[in-house]
Motif scaffolding. Structure first.
Motif, PDB file in Angstrom:
ATOM      1  N   LEU A  87       0.812  -1.222   0.000  1.00  0.00           N
ATOM      2  CA  LEU A  87       0.000   0.000   0.000  1.00  0.00           C
ATOM      3  C   LEU A  87       0.844   1.269   0.000  1.00  0.00           C
ATOM      4  N   SER A  88       2.161   1.119  -0.052  1.00  0.00           N
ATOM      5  CA  SER A  88       3.040   2.281   0.014  1.00  0.00           C
ATOM      6  C   SER A  88       2.758   3.328  -1.070  1.00  0.00           C
ATOM      7  N   PRO A  89       2.349   2.948  -2.303  1.00  0.00           N
ATOM      8  CA  PRO A  89       2.068   3.996  -3.303  1.00  0.00           C
ATOM      9  C   PRO A  89       0.839   4.842  -2.976  1.00  0.00           C
ATOM     10  N   PHE A  90       0.032   4.403  -2.001  1.00  0.00           N
ATOM     11  CA  PHE A  90      -1.248   5.071  -1.777  1.00  0.00           C
ATOM     12  C   PHE A  90      -1.322   5.827  -0.444  1.00  0.00           C
ATOM     13  N   VAL A  91      -0.231   5.808   0.353  1.00  0.00           N
ATOM     14  CA  VAL A  91      -0.294   6.456   1.663  1.00  0.00           C
ATOM     15  C   VAL A  91      -0.020   7.951   1.584  1.00  0.00           C
ATOM     16  N   SER A  92       0.484   8.414   0.475  1.00  0.00           N
ATOM     17  CA  SER A  92       0.725   9.848   0.314  1.00  0.00           C
ATOM     18  C   SER A  92       0.428  10.226  -1.130  1.00  0.00           C
ATOM     19  N   GLY A  93       0.155  11.494  -1.326  1.00  0.00           N
ATOM     20  CA  GLY A  93      -0.147  11.956  -2.672  1.00  0.00           C
ATOM     21  C   GLY A  93      -0.713  13.354  -2.646  1.00  0.00           C
ATOM     22  N   GLU A  94      -1.191  13.780  -3.765  1.00  0.00           N
ATOM     23  CA  GLU A  94      -1.771  15.116  -3.890  1.00  0.00           C
ATOM     24  C   GLU A  94      -3.281  14.980  -4.070  1.00  0.00           C
ATOM     25  N   GLN A  95      -4.021  15.714  -3.259  1.00  0.00           N
ATOM     26  CA  GLN A  95      -5.476  15.618  -3.309  1.00  0.00           C
ATOM     27  C   GLN A  95      -6.020  16.285  -4.567  1.00  0.00           C
ATOM     28  N   GLU A  96      -6.889  15.566  -5.263  1.00  0.00           N
ATOM     29  CA  GLU A  96      -7.531  16.082  -6.466  1.00  0.00           C
ATOM     30  C   GLU A  96      -9.035  15.960  -6.318  1.00  0.00           C
ATOM     31  N   PHE A  97      -9.760  16.794  -7.079  1.00  0.00           N
ATOM     32  CA  PHE A  97     -11.212  16.838  -6.970  1.00  0.00           C
ATOM     33  C   PHE A  97     -11.858  16.583  -8.324  1.00  0.00           C
ATOM     34  N   PHE A  98     -13.025  15.924  -8.265  1.00  0.00           N
ATOM     35  CA  PHE A  98     -13.766  15.561  -9.469  1.00  0.00           C
ATOM     36  C   PHE A  98     -15.250  15.825  -9.200  1.00  0.00           C
ATOM     37  N   THR A  99     -16.005  16.016 -10.259  1.00  0.00           N
ATOM     38  CA  THR A  99     -17.408  16.418 -10.109  1.00  0.00           C
ATOM     39  C   THR A  99     -18.335  15.549 -10.954  1.00  0.00           C
ATOM     40  N   LEU A 100     -19.481  15.198 -10.325  1.00  0.00           N
ATOM     41  CA  LEU A 100     -20.622  14.643 -11.039  1.00  0.00           C
ATOM     42  C   LEU A 100     -21.791  15.583 -10.793  1.00  0.00           C
ATOM     43  N   GLU A 101     -22.555  15.866 -11.847  1.00  0.00           N
ATOM     44  CA  GLU A 101     -23.635  16.848 -11.707  1.00  0.00           C
ATOM     45  C   GLU A 101     -24.825  16.435 -12.560  1.00  0.00           C
ATOM     46  N   ASN A 102     -26.010  16.637 -12.006  1.00  0.00           N
ATOM     47  CA  ASN A 102     -27.228  16.497 -12.804  1.00  0.00           C
ATOM     48  C   ASN A 102     -28.122  17.710 -12.556  1.00  0.00           C
ATOM     49  N   GLU A 103     -29.391  17.605 -12.859  1.00  0.00           N
ATOM     50  CA  GLU A 103     -30.291  18.752 -12.739  1.00  0.00           C
ATOM     51  C   GLU A 103     -30.572  19.126 -11.290  1.00  0.00           C
ATOM     52  N   LYS A 104     -30.300  18.234 -10.355  1.00  0.00           N
ATOM     53  CA  LYS A 104     -30.691  18.469  -8.960  1.00  0.00           C
ATOM     54  C   LYS A 104     -29.521  18.685  -8.013  1.00  0.00           C
TER      55      LYS A 104
END
Length: 624
Positions: free
Chosen positions: A92-109
């Motif tokens: 799990l060493s590749p996943f214990v640190s990193g840069e936070q990124e954001f993603f979006t899902l959107e609909n009409e509501k």
């Protein structure tokens, strides 16, 4: 030892034995105590598990081979650092640190923002709603929301909430986060957002995780924690309505006790868990069931905080990492709107999140008030006019009861001289004889003394049902009418520079009008019902009720105060109109005609007469 001492000891022994039998817990109490012990044991186990996890985490951070250890010099190359990380964190060493990124899902509501840190929902915004300050309505955001589960790997405890996931795929309606190793081991979180929906799909997909992850008891404990923000103007009404609900599988909906800190350890299957605010909810739904859960709600004591309470749910889901599995769930992020909640299936019973009242009060709201309100809502834009029409319809339906109540009261009024004559003729110390004479008068006159009360009692369920309906109705939220900016909260016309105990720091005009009309109606009733002077204190008590309403309703929904105001006003007009058509002289003649007819004694009247005779006989014997 003498006889008195022995007798005393025996008496004490008998008293102790009797006391033991009297205070012996029933079988239900024994079972309740057993369940309480089991719940406490479960809480202790979870707390111990958290403590051990925290100790392991701290130990890992203190170990010299940590990636952030200051002993690692800048001269070491990336390969050495990677080797050290692998020694510490394993695969799990590749996943214990990193840069936070954001993603979006959107609909009409809704707009949902996701983060790769934890592969979780970062925030949820409801597009059709705003806070009372006009800001975007965000159910939760950032670190105020945590979602994930703990597991062990390489003798260390990890939580998915702290790991950095890769994004496997991202489209307009689907995003998939994953942790995958070179050995074809993977954990995926898959989110789907359909068009024009408040419901979001969520799936946990596992593949070849037997050597990568391990959990105690063969389950994953999905930990969901949300700090519940305030959205409305009136915190005193919003906070008690911010609750944690849950539904048992194939059974009823329950909730933690409102208005206080509470927790519950549940060992039976659950279908869903909901974090509910006054008008909006976040619901976590299992496609199958959660096998159990630990639920907790903590109230925010600081009245100036932007948060109302803190909700936590640890939902247990059976998992076998030796198999490739997919566990499916859903999230509902949306309004507490009756028909919207019902649209996801009546078997889920989402509508129970609305506090419409129990028993007959809930039935009146669900099967009468809400359908009529919805029908009017589809045709009329102003909610003030809708409430007015709804009130007129209710008063029209109840008019026969109102008319009957007035006629009964009018009969009592015209009988007042005869009742006064009975009271003067029979002394107070012969109360039973006096009551018997009055009841005989009522019987001859054909008057039911309860005739004025029964119609009012029949109206009470509707009044109580509407008392629950208006504060829970999201339709009234931020809807203006006349001087009220928001019918779901109080309509302040004056903001006071100080707080009046039990009243508040503002003056609600609809509540003031409601109190005034109640005083007028009370005065009219007192003039009609002064048939006896046996309860002189009742007059003051009747006038105290409107004053109490003034204090009680001042911080309540202005829509509710507006309804009670116009309802009482209409009743006053109905009473005045009925009075014009009722001739008291003719009514008296009709009563007098009834008095001349022979009357068969009822069983109740016969019992009263027998009791009076027995009382007289006892007094005669006493005088002898």
């Amino acid at each position: 030892m003498d006889r008195n001492s022995i007798t005393g000891l025996l008496l004490i022994t008998l008293i102790l034995i009797g006391f033991w039998f009297i205070n012996k817990p029933s079988q239900e109490q024994v079972e309740a105590m057993r369940q309480q012990r089991d719940s406490l044991r479960m809480v202790e186990m979870l707390e111990e598990e958290r403590r051990l996890s925290e100790e392991v985490r701290k130990e890992a951070e203190a170990t010299p081979v940590s990636l952030t250890d200051e002993t690692v010099t800048i001269t070491e190359n990336d390969t050495v650092q990677q080797q050290r990380a692998r020694q510490m964190y394993g695969q799990l060493s590749p996943f214990v640190s990193g840069e936070q990124e954001f993603f979006t899902l959107e609909n009409e509501k809704i707009i949902m923002t996701f983060t790769n840190k934890g592969g979780r929902i970062y925030s949820v915004e409801l597009k059709d709603y705003k806070t009372h300050e006009g800001e975007p309505l965000i159910l939760f955001e950032g670190e105020n929301n945590k979602f994930g589960f703990s597991f062990t790997h390489n003798t260390r405890v990890f939580n998915t909430n702290d790991l950095y996931f890769d994004v496997q795929s991202h489209s307009d309606s689907i995003i998939v986060f994953q942790i995958a190793t070179e050995q074809n081991e993977s954990l995926r979180f898959r989110y789907t957002l359909p068009e024009d929906e408040y419901m979001t799909g969520f799936a946990i997909q596992t593949q070849n995780l037997r050597n990568l992850m391990a959990t105690p008891r063969g389950t994953i404990d999905i930990n969901w924690h949300v700090e519940m923000p305030a959205f409305e103007l009136n915190r005193t009404q919003e906070q008690p309505n911010t609750r944690l609900y849950y539904k048992y599988h194939l059974s009823d909906v329950d909730n933690l006790r409102p208005g206080r800190n509470d927790s519950e350890s549940i060992r039976t299957p659950l279908k869903w868990i909901a974090f509910k605010s006054q008008f909006f909810s976040s619901i976590f739904i299992a496609e199958e069931t959660f096998t159990g859960a630990y639920l907790s709600a903590v109230q925010e004591e600081n009245e100036y905080s932007t948060f109302l309470s803190y909700k936590t749910a640890e939902a247990l889901v059976p998992v076998d990492f030796s198999l490739n599995q997919e566990h499916r769930f859903n999230f509902y992020f949306g309004p507490n709107h009756y028909y919207t909640l019902n649209s996801y299936g009546k078997d889920l019973e989402f509508n129970r999140l609305l506090p419409l009242g129990w028993g007959i009060f809930g039935w009146i709201n669900r099967f009468a008030v809400i359908p009529v309100f919805n029908l009017l809502e589809n045709r009329i834009a102003s909610y003030g006019i809708i409430i007015l029409i709804l009130t007129l319809l209710i008063k029209l339906v109840l008019f026969p009861l109102t008319y009957k109540s007035y006629i009964s009261t009018a009969k009592m009024k015209v009988l007042k001289p005869q009742i006064d004559e009975i009271n003067e003729r029979i002394p107070k110390d012969k109360a039973l004889e006096r009551q018997q004479a009055v009841m005989g008068l009522y019987k001859k006159a054909g008057v039911n003394p309860m005739g004025g009360c029964l119609p009012m009692l029949l109206q009470m369920p509707i009044l109580i049902a509407l008392f629950r309906f208006f504060p829970a109705s999201i339709e009234l939220r931020q809807e203006a009418f006349l001087w009220a900016n928001d019918l779901s909260t109080y309509d302040s016309i004056i903001d006071l520079p100080f707080n009046i105990p039990f009243y508040g720091a503002h003056v609600s005009l609809f509540t003031l009008l409601m109190a005034i009309t109640n005083i007028v109606y009370t005065k009219m009733n007192m003039e009609m019902t002064q048939s006896t002077n046996q309860m002189p204190g009742m007059k003051g008590m009747m006038y105290m009720m409107p004053v109490m309403f003034l204090f009680f309703f001042n911080s309540y929904s202005s829509g509710l105060s507006y309804y009670y105001f116009i309802s009482t006003l209409i009743t006053i007009f109905q009473t005045i109109i009925i009075k014009q058509f009722v001739d008291e002289k003719k009514l008296l003649k009709k009563i007098q005609a009834n008095q001349k007819k022979p009357v068969k004694k009822s069983k109740f009247a016969q019992r009263l007469e027998d009791m009076a005779k027995q009382q007289q006989q006892i007094k005669k014997k006493g005088k002898r």
